[in-house]
Design a protein around this motif. Structure first.
Motif, PDB file in Angstrom:
ATOM      1  N   ASP A  92      -2.549  14.396  -5.848  1.00  0.00           N
ATOM      2  CA  ASP A  92      -1.698  13.131  -6.779  1.00  0.00           C
ATOM      3  C   ASP A  92      -3.376  12.637  -7.059  1.00  0.00           C
ATOM      4  O   ASP A  92      -3.074  11.496  -6.211  1.00  0.00           O
ATOM      5  CB  ASP A  92      -0.989  12.709  -6.013  1.00  0.00           C
ATOM      6  CG  ASP A  92       0.566  13.582  -5.264  1.00  0.00           C
ATOM      7  OD1 ASP A  92       0.578  14.718  -5.645  1.00  0.00           O
ATOM      8  OD2 ASP A  92       0.662  13.086  -4.202  1.00  0.00           O
ATOM      9  N   TYR A 114       0.632  -0.963  -0.121  1.00  0.00           N
ATOM     10  CA  TYR A 114      -0.221   0.138  -0.015  1.00  0.00           C
ATOM     11  C   TYR A 114       1.162   1.375   0.090  1.00  0.00           C
ATOM     12  O   TYR A 114       0.875   2.339  -0.729  1.00  0.00           O
ATOM     13  CB  TYR A 114      -0.964  -0.073   1.084  1.00  0.00           C
ATOM     14  CG  TYR A 114      -1.899   0.988   0.681  1.00  0.00           C
ATOM     15  CD1 TYR A 114      -2.546   1.252   0.337  1.00  0.00           C
ATOM     16  CD2 TYR A 114      -1.612   2.540   2.194  1.00  0.00           C
ATOM     17  CE1 TYR A 114      -3.907   2.263  -0.417  1.00  0.00           C
ATOM     18  CE2 TYR A 114      -2.816   2.931   1.790  1.00  0.00           C
ATOM     19  CZ  TYR A 114      -3.265   3.274   1.255  1.00  0.00           C
ATOM     20  OH  TYR A 114      -4.441   3.937   0.715  1.00  0.00           O
ATOM     21  N   ALA A 159      -2.638   8.894  -7.617  1.00  0.00           N
ATOM     22  CA  ALA A 159      -2.370   7.949  -6.277  1.00  0.00           C
ATOM     23  C   ALA A 159      -3.555   7.883  -5.948  1.00  0.00           C
ATOM     24  O   ALA A 159      -4.114   6.756  -4.874  1.00  0.00           O
ATOM     25  CB  ALA A 159      -1.056   8.031  -5.576  1.00  0.00           C
ATOM     26  N   THR A 180       2.036   4.384  -8.597  1.00  0.00           N
ATOM     27  CA  THR A 180       1.556   3.641  -8.173  1.00  0.00           C
ATOM     28  C   THR A 180       0.536   2.999  -9.084  1.00  0.00           C
ATOM     29  O   THR A 180       0.095   2.128  -8.314  1.00  0.00           O
ATOM     30  CB  THR A 180       0.627   5.230  -7.690  1.00  0.00           C
ATOM     31  OG1 THR A 180      -0.667   5.304  -6.994  1.00  0.00           O
ATOM     32  CG2 THR A 180       0.108   5.789  -8.973  1.00  0.00           C
ATOM     33  N   ASN A 181       0.758   2.959 -10.196  1.00  0.00           N
ATOM     34  CA  ASN A 181      -0.405   1.763 -10.919  1.00  0.00           C
ATOM     35  C   ASN A 181       0.493   0.435 -10.930  1.00  0.00           C
ATOM     36  O   ASN A 181      -0.535  -0.606 -10.401  1.00  0.00           O
ATOM     37  CB  ASN A 181      -0.046   1.901 -12.276  1.00  0.00           C
ATOM     38  CG  ASN A 181      -1.447   3.745 -13.027  1.00  0.00           C
ATOM     39  OD1 ASN A 181      -1.974   3.518 -11.863  1.00  0.00           O
ATOM     40  ND2 ASN A 181      -1.076   3.912 -13.288  1.00  0.00           N
ATOM     41  N   ASN A 225      -6.368   5.586  -7.246  1.00  0.00           N
ATOM     42  CA  ASN A 225      -5.985   4.018  -6.958  1.00  0.00           C
ATOM     43  C   ASN A 225      -6.423   3.653  -5.032  1.00  0.00           C
ATOM     44  O   ASN A 225      -6.785   2.885  -5.749  1.00  0.00           O
ATOM     45  CB  ASN A 225      -4.579   3.848  -7.572  1.00  0.00           C
ATOM     46  CG  ASN A 225      -4.175   4.293  -8.960  1.00  0.00           C
ATOM     47  OD1 ASN A 225      -5.111   3.276  -9.830  1.00  0.00           O
ATOM     48  ND2 ASN A 225      -3.149   4.207  -9.301  1.00  0.00           N
ATOM     49  N   CYS A 226      -5.698   4.680  -4.561  1.00  0.00           N
ATOM     50  CA  CYS A 226      -5.883   4.053  -3.086  1.00  0.00           C
ATOM     51  C   CYS A 226      -7.561   4.334  -3.021  1.00  0.00           C
ATOM     52  O   CYS A 226      -8.014   3.072  -1.931  1.00  0.00           O
ATOM     53  CB  CYS A 226      -4.586   5.002  -1.911  1.00  0.00           C
ATOM     54  SG  CYS A 226      -3.753   4.860  -2.136  1.00  0.00           S
ATOM     55  N   THR A 244      -0.287  -0.666  -7.242  1.00  0.00           N
ATOM     56  CA  THR A 244      -2.273  -1.648  -7.191  1.00  0.00           C
ATOM     57  C   THR A 244      -2.250  -2.599  -7.498  1.00  0.00           C
ATOM     58  O   THR A 244      -3.018  -2.874  -7.076  1.00  0.00           O
ATOM     59  CB  THR A 244      -3.324   0.214  -7.667  1.00  0.00           C
ATOM     60  OG1 THR A 244      -2.852   1.557  -7.413  1.00  0.00           O
ATOM     61  CG2 THR A 244      -4.209  -0.130  -7.831  1.00  0.00           C
ATOM     62  N   CYS A 269       1.172   1.984  -3.585  1.00  0.00           N
ATOM     63  CA  CYS A 269      -0.192   2.683  -3.831  1.00  0.00           C
ATOM     64  C   CYS A 269       0.159   3.843  -3.977  1.00  0.00           C
ATOM     65  O   CYS A 269      -0.141   4.960  -4.663  1.00  0.00           O
ATOM     66  CB  CYS A 269      -1.034   1.512  -3.923  1.00  0.00           C
ATOM     67  SG  CYS A 269      -1.283   0.477  -3.910  1.00  0.00           S
ATOM     68  N   ARG A 270       0.834   4.348  -2.445  1.00  0.00           N
ATOM     69  CA  ARG A 270       0.106   6.313  -2.034  1.00  0.00           C
ATOM     70  C   ARG A 270       1.238   7.177  -3.120  1.00  0.00           C
ATOM     71  O   ARG A 270       1.756   7.966  -3.029  1.00  0.00           O
ATOM     72  CB  ARG A 270       0.661   6.242  -1.160  1.00  0.00           C
ATOM     73  CG  ARG A 270      -0.742   5.688  -0.213  1.00  0.00           C
ATOM     74  CD  ARG A 270      -0.628   5.818   1.609  1.00  0.00           C
ATOM     75  NE  ARG A 270      -0.406   7.216   1.812  1.00  0.00           N
ATOM     76  CZ  ARG A 270       0.630   7.121   2.891  1.00  0.00           C
ATOM     77  NH1 ARG A 270       1.578   6.754   3.078  1.00  0.00           N
ATOM     78  NH2 ARG A 270       0.625   8.885   3.091  1.00  0.00           N
TER      79      ARG A 270
END
Length: 449
Positions: free
Chosen positions: A333, A282, A336, A293-294, A339-340, A297, A285-286
């Motif tokens: 962002d 995680y 990100a 980040t992709n 995604n999060c 994720t 992911c950030r």
């Protein structure tokens, strides 16, 4: 040396004569002797490797010389933080001693009688001052990477693995050695994925102790622990995926864990390890970089989706949900953040039916949902500033799906609690006029039949 004498006294005499050339260390009178000493050291190693069957007796001579050179070369010259390689009396010889120790480990560690002496030599390297280690970190890391990938199956005890792990960890803190350390770990893990080519072939097995040590090191690469360097976080995640599968395989082989169920879900072999891996994934992911980040994720979602939910206690799932809802990247962002927030929605969707079935979880769940509602509101407001952004569209789609799922007849959790979750999240969509896709609002606008 070239004749490779098989007579032990002659071999000892030859090696001792060659190593005596470094006794005049540190050669203040004539530095050219350093070149002669290095050449003699190289010949002595060749003589040792040529007499492998006598290595237990011959290596004692090397050990004494190694200790003498490294101790005298660093004790008085590396005390100050301002010292540089130029301040060392004979940096070339010291560097060659370090390399010779590593080469002897690579060539001779398969001889059980020599291993105690080789481990003593490796301890000499760990005792080197940091200022000197920095100068030779790339060569040390390269040698240790080769040693790890070729000799890992000979590391039999938890103490051996702990020492090798400490050594790799120390070298990874230096930029020149970091890539070599990772390559050594990756090659070791990859060796466990290659199927045996012939019947009767026995693959060298990475043990449970080894897997635990390499997992700790990979977690540091993923977190960017080494000087905040995130350049290897994605390769480290992919390597961790393979290592985790290997760890699960080991647990099954010992009968400690269940096989995969019909859906291919994995029973967690070590709850603490699972949680640490999830937190590390995680963290990637950030990262603001869209590519990182992709990929983070994708990896995180594969990890969660393959986990058998009942193999973890409710507290672990609640901890993960709390972390995700509290540790969201800023809305600036965008990739990100998308995604999060998507991850948060998917894990909540996957776990809420089970978690809401126990009223003891309601207090934590309520806190998570309320904080999630705040995030949804922020996403919707930010996403409508001048244009409808991917953040707005993604949040709308995800939350609408969750709200509809909570009130569907197929929802297997507590329906009263599901209604509250749906209403709480839906209210944030309605504040910006985006609640029309919910099942309740769609039903309310249909003409009576």
């Amino acid at each position: 040396v070239l004749m490779r004498p098989k007579n032990l006294p002659l071999a000892k005499q030859t090696i001792r004569a060659l190593l005596d050339a470094i006794d005049a260390y540190p050669y203040f009178d004539d530095p050219i002797f350093e070149q002669h000493a290095v050449y003699s050291l190289e010949l002595a190693l060749l003589a040792l490797v040529s007499n492998r069957d006598r290595a237990p007796e011959l290596y004692e001579i090397f050990l004494t010389k190694f200790d003498s050179v490294l101790a005298s070369g660093t004790s008085e010259n590396m005390e100050s933080e301002t010292k540089s390689e130029k301040n060392l009396p004979t940096p070339f010889l010291m560097e060659r001693v370090v390399v010779t120790i590593l080469r002897s480990c690579i060539h001779l560690y398969d001889i059980p009688q020599v291993r105690p002496q080789l481990r003593t030599c490796l301890h000499l390297l760990m005792d080197l001052p940091p200022n000197f280690t920095r100068f030779v970190s790339d060569r040390m890391a390269c040698g240790m990477a080769i040693f790890l990938s070729q000799k890992f199956s000979l590391l039999e005890t938890a103490n051996e693995w702990a020492f090798i792990g400490d050594m790799l960890d120390r070298l990874a803190f230096y930029g020149p050695g970091r890539g070599f350390v990772f390559d050594g770990i990756a090659n070791t893990v990859e060796s466990q994925l290659t199927p045996t080519s012939q019947v009767g072939d026995e693959r060298r097995l990475l043990t449970q102790e080894g897997s635990q040590v390499l997992t700790k090191l990979l977690l540091k690469f993923i977190f960017g622990t080494y000087q905040k360097d995130m350049s290897l976080c994605v390769p480290a995640m992919l390597c961790m995926e393979n290592l985790y599968r290997h760890t699960v395989m080991l647990a099954r082989a010992t009968g400690d864990e269940e096989e995969e169920d019909d859906r291919g879900l994995i029973h967690v072999p070590d709850q603490e390890m699972w949680k640490n891996i999830a937190l590390a994934y995680y963290a990637v992911c950030r990262v603001p970089d869209p590519n990182i980040t992709n990929q983070g994720t994708d990896c995180f979602q594969r990890f969660i989706a393959s986990t058998k939910m009942s193999s973890l206690p409710d507290d672990t799932w609640l901890t993960v949900l709390h972390l995700i809802v509290m540790k969201q990247p800023p809305v600036t962002d965008e990739t990100a953040r998308v995604n999060c927030c998507g991850i948060l929605g998917k894990i909540l969707l996957m776990s809420i039916a089970h978690l809401s079935g126990d009223k003891g979880n309601w207090e934590d769940l309520t806190d998570i949902v309320n904080q999630m509602a705040v995030l949804v509101g922020a996403n919707m407001r930010e996403g409508r500033r001048g244009r409808v952004s991917p953040l707005f569209e993604s949040t709308l789609q995800s939350i609408t799906f969750i709200c509809n799922h909570m009130v569907a007849e197929e929802f297997t959790g507590d329906h009263e609690y599901g209604d509250w979750v749906s209403d709480t999240l839906l209210s944030e969509l309605e504040k910006v006029g985006a609640g029309g896709g919910s099942a309740r609002n769609v039903a309310a606008t249909q003409p009576n039949r």
